[in-house]
Design a protein around this motif. Sequence first.
Motif, PDB file in Angstrom:
ATOM      1  N   GLU A 296       1.015  -1.275  -0.058  1.00 33.72           N
ATOM      2  CA  GLU A 296       0.079   0.130   0.096  1.00 33.72           C
ATOM      3  C   GLU A 296       0.952   1.115  -0.196  1.00 33.72           C
ATOM      4  N   ILE A 297       1.919   1.174   0.862  1.00 33.10           N
ATOM      5  CA  ILE A 297       2.719   2.656   1.041  1.00 33.10           C
ATOM      6  C   ILE A 297       3.606   2.742  -0.497  1.00 33.10           C
ATOM      7  N   ILE A 298       3.882   1.693  -0.982  1.00 33.72           N
ATOM      8  CA  ILE A 298       4.846   1.786  -2.277  1.00 33.72           C
ATOM      9  C   ILE A 298       3.918   2.271  -3.397  1.00 33.72           C
ATOM     10  N   HIS A 299       2.515   1.847  -3.222  1.00 40.04           N
ATOM     11  CA  HIS A 299       1.598   2.099  -4.210  1.00 40.04           C
ATOM     12  C   HIS A 299       1.388   3.787  -4.118  1.00 40.04           C
ATOM     13  N   TYR A 300       1.053   4.306  -2.832  1.00 42.27           N
ATOM     14  CA  TYR A 300       0.996   5.585  -2.569  1.00 42.27           C
ATOM     15  C   TYR A 300       2.163   6.582  -3.235  1.00 42.27           C
ATOM     16  N   LEU A 301       3.200   6.167  -2.788  1.00 41.37           N
ATOM     17  CA  LEU A 301       4.451   6.963  -3.182  1.00 41.37           C
ATOM     18  C   LEU A 301       4.789   6.801  -4.711  1.00 41.37           C
ATOM     19  N   GLU A 302       4.757   5.519  -5.183  1.00 46.61           N
ATOM     20  CA  GLU A 302       4.700   5.703  -6.610  1.00 46.61           C
ATOM     21  C   GLU A 302       3.907   6.509  -7.489  1.00 46.61           C
ATOM     22  N   ALA A 303       2.552   6.586  -6.800  1.00 46.11           N
ATOM     23  CA  ALA A 303       1.383   7.425  -7.550  1.00 46.11           C
ATOM     24  C   ALA A 303       1.983   8.774  -7.399  1.00 46.11           C
ATOM     25  N   VAL A 304       2.535   9.412  -6.210  1.00 47.78           N
ATOM     26  CA  VAL A 304       2.949  10.681  -6.342  1.00 47.78           C
ATOM     27  C   VAL A 304       4.098  11.007  -7.238  1.00 47.78           C
ATOM     28  N   ILE A 305       4.924  10.158  -7.365  1.00 52.17           N
ATOM     29  CA  ILE A 305       6.168  10.234  -8.368  1.00 52.17           C
ATOM     30  C   ILE A 305       5.620  10.220  -9.767  1.00 52.17           C
ATOM     31  N   SER A 306       4.710   9.530 -10.041  1.00 45.98           N
ATOM     32  CA  SER A 306       4.336   9.278 -11.529  1.00 45.98           C
ATOM     33  C   SER A 306       3.449  10.170 -11.918  1.00 45.98           C
ATOM     34  N   VAL A 307       3.015  11.196 -11.345  1.00 49.50           N
ATOM     35  CA  VAL A 307       2.331  12.395 -11.879  1.00 49.50           C
ATOM     36  C   VAL A 307       3.192  13.093 -12.701  1.00 49.50           C
ATOM     37  N   THR A 308       4.532  13.486 -12.267  1.00 48.90           N
ATOM     38  CA  THR A 308       5.371  14.325 -13.105  1.00 48.90           C
ATOM     39  C   THR A 308       6.534  13.611 -13.515  1.00 48.90           C
ATOM     40  N   ALA A 309       6.992  12.459 -13.081  1.00 50.06           N
ATOM     41  CA  ALA A 309       8.247  11.920 -13.392  1.00 50.06           C
ATOM     42  C   ALA A 309       8.012  10.273 -13.555  1.00 50.06           C
ATOM     43  N   GLN A 310       9.325   9.754 -14.222  1.00 49.43           N
ATOM     44  CA  GLN A 310       9.238   8.357 -14.397  1.00 49.43           C
ATOM     45  C   GLN A 310       9.806   7.720 -13.033  1.00 49.43           C
ATOM     46  N   LEU A 311       8.919   6.398 -13.082  1.00 44.57           N
ATOM     47  CA  LEU A 311       9.566   5.801 -11.755  1.00 44.57           C
ATOM     48  C   LEU A 311      10.991   5.264 -11.976  1.00 44.57           C
ATOM     49  N   PRO A 312      11.900   5.459 -10.717  1.00 40.94           N
ATOM     50  CA  PRO A 312      13.410   5.043 -11.109  1.00 40.94           C
ATOM     51  C   PRO A 312      13.542   3.637 -10.671  1.00 40.94           C
ATOM     52  N   THR A 313      12.949   2.789 -11.902  1.00 35.34           N
ATOM     53  CA  THR A 313      12.666   1.205 -11.701  1.00 35.34           C
ATOM     54  C   THR A 313      14.258   0.630 -11.476  1.00 35.34           C
ATOM     55  N   ASN A 314      14.935   1.348 -12.341  1.00 38.48           N
ATOM     56  CA  ASN A 314      16.515   0.531 -12.254  1.00 38.48           C
ATOM     57  C   ASN A 314      16.986   0.766 -10.752  1.00 38.48           C
ATOM     58  N   LYS A 315      16.927   1.907 -10.156  1.00 39.23           N
ATOM     59  CA  LYS A 315      17.604   2.058  -8.858  1.00 39.23           C
ATOM     60  C   LYS A 315      16.713   1.236  -7.833  1.00 39.23           C
ATOM     61  N   LEU A 316      15.323   1.259  -8.051  1.00 38.91           N
ATOM     62  CA  LEU A 316      14.538   0.278  -7.075  1.00 38.91           C
ATOM     63  C   LEU A 316      14.913  -1.385  -7.448  1.00 38.91           C
ATOM     64  N   ALA A 317      15.366  -1.682  -8.653  1.00 40.23           N
ATOM     65  CA  ALA A 317      15.668  -3.170  -8.814  1.00 40.23           C
ATOM     66  C   ALA A 317      17.059  -3.238  -7.960  1.00 40.23           C
ATOM     67  N   LYS A 318      18.003  -2.472  -7.483  1.00 37.21           N
ATOM     68  CA  LYS A 318      19.100  -2.633  -6.898  1.00 37.21           C
ATOM     69  C   LYS A 318      19.005  -2.738  -5.291  1.00 37.21           C
ATOM     70  N   ILE A 319      17.535  -2.222  -4.902  1.00 36.36           N
ATOM     71  CA  ILE A 319      17.344  -1.977  -3.473  1.00 36.36           C
ATOM     72  C   ILE A 319      16.848  -3.532  -2.975  1.00 36.36           C
ATOM     73  N   GLY A 320      17.578  -4.193  -2.040  1.00 36.35           N
ATOM     74  CA  GLY A 320      17.193  -5.489  -1.619  1.00 36.35           C
ATOM     75  C   GLY A 320      15.849  -5.227  -0.660  1.00 36.35           C
ATOM     76  N   ARG A 321      16.130  -4.416   0.613  1.00 41.52           N
ATOM     77  CA  ARG A 321      15.143  -4.511   1.755  1.00 41.52           C
ATOM     78  C   ARG A 321      14.069  -3.684   1.304  1.00 41.52           C
ATOM     79  N   THR A 322      12.604  -3.934   1.563  1.00 36.42           N
ATOM     80  CA  THR A 322      11.704  -3.088   1.434  1.00 36.42           C
ATOM     81  C   THR A 322      11.553  -1.995   2.023  1.00 36.42           C
ATOM     82  N   LYS A 323      12.033  -1.891   3.220  1.00 33.06           N
ATOM     83  CA  LYS A 323      12.062  -0.650   4.041  1.00 33.06           C
ATOM     84  C   LYS A 323      12.905   0.350   3.450  1.00 33.06           C
ATOM     85  N   ASP A 324      13.975  -0.060   2.774  1.00 39.84           N
ATOM     86  CA  ASP A 324      14.886   0.804   2.008  1.00 39.84           C
ATOM     87  C   ASP A 324      14.277   1.166   0.865  1.00 39.84           C
TER      88      ASP A 324
END
Length: 454
Positions: free
Chosen positions: A275-303
């Motif tokens: 749920e929280i990732i959904h909301y944060l990605e929704a904020v970002i997607s309004v004006t920017a591309q999601l940083p998918t490459n960066k996110l793929a390198k982050i292992g822990r969910t909290k990070d």
Amino acid sequence: MNDLYLKQRWQELLPQARLGVNSSFDVQSYRTDFQKDFDRLIFSAAFRRLQDKTQVFPLAQTDYVRTRLTHSLEVSSVCRSFGSMLGEYLVENGRLENITPADLGAILAAGALAHDIGNPPFGHAGEEAISRFFKRNPVGQEVVAKMSDAEKADFLAFEGNAQAFRVLTRLQNSDNRGGLQLSLPVLASIIKYPCASSQKPDEHNIAFKKFNYFQSEKALFAEVVQKCHLVKHKTIEGAWYRHPLTYLLEAADDICYHLVDLEDAYRLSLISSEEIIHYLEAVISVTAQLPTNKLAKIGRTKDKVEYLRAFAIGLLIEQAMQVFKDHEEAIVSGKFTTGLLDHIPATEVLSKIKAYSQEHVYHSDTVLEVGIAGFKVLDTLLEAFVGAVEQGDQGGARTKMLLKFLPDQFFTEDRRVSDDPYTRVQQVTDFVSGMTDRYAVKVFKMITGVDLPV
């Protein structure tokens, strides 16, 4: 847009002077006067007490959850960015003289440290508990009946913003006229509601939803707004329109509580990672591309959550700053009636986050249980200490013990209770509202005999 008018207004709005000090700013090579304001606040006792005052989750059992102190530091960080961005814009357009972008960053960063400094224990529930005491408790009702209508209104709708102005200008360094003697623009930046408690709320203008000064600080308040050349309200006595920097401080505060409160809720398992990732990605997607490459390198969910939250805050800062620039003339002339975040591209997403938080975070069992207990704690403290100052020397042994417990600063020089009902009751609310959450609970236990010091 009249550039000459805007340049003149900014010069008026940013006086290089302090409240209560007649001399000009000191010259110190390694520290500007606005940086000194930041330092004065950091080292003040009132700011230190924010470490144990509720942001959202009272008396949290985890050391991760934010308090008023960590919240204020985060808002200050966002505010420094806002101030520097605004300063660069004003310099580019020839509107600033003798003030640098770094100065504006320091002004707003200091204002952010101070914006919640008047909040009582248990957050907004604490404000309501103090108001409720004077509305419903017989002891509170009896004492406010002795006051003028304007004085009575200060207690029937106790307001943390007005208490913050009182703390900064009178209670801290109380021997000084002007208290901490902060720079005028710093004080003006925290005045979200430039009117008195007797002013009826105005739902059509965000600046008049609440109030920002008590009758005891009426003269000091007038001095700040007049020397900062705020626009006086045409029809409401004792009211002015906001300082432009207030809109940016408010936006920083709102950005932080929209996203950061959600992050705290996630760490307390009140919202799932999905749920929280959904909301944060929704904020970002309004004006920017999601940083998918960066996110793929982050292992822990909290990070991932922390990264997305930081990314989203950066985008919201840029959006709010653009709204400020687009409406600069209306803002500096007192004609802007809404918040900056009401006009950004991500407004709709933030509204959904706010609605979710109201239902699942701010009204969660964790918050409500302690909040309800907070009402009982503050009502008991106020009944005991207001009752004691009202009885004074005529009271019995318990009254005398309660009076001895009150610090010297809440009496006259010879530790006598003030003859003025407004003054003596306000000194009690100063004492109680200044308590941390845990200290309020400790004093409650002491005076009720629940937890004897044996």
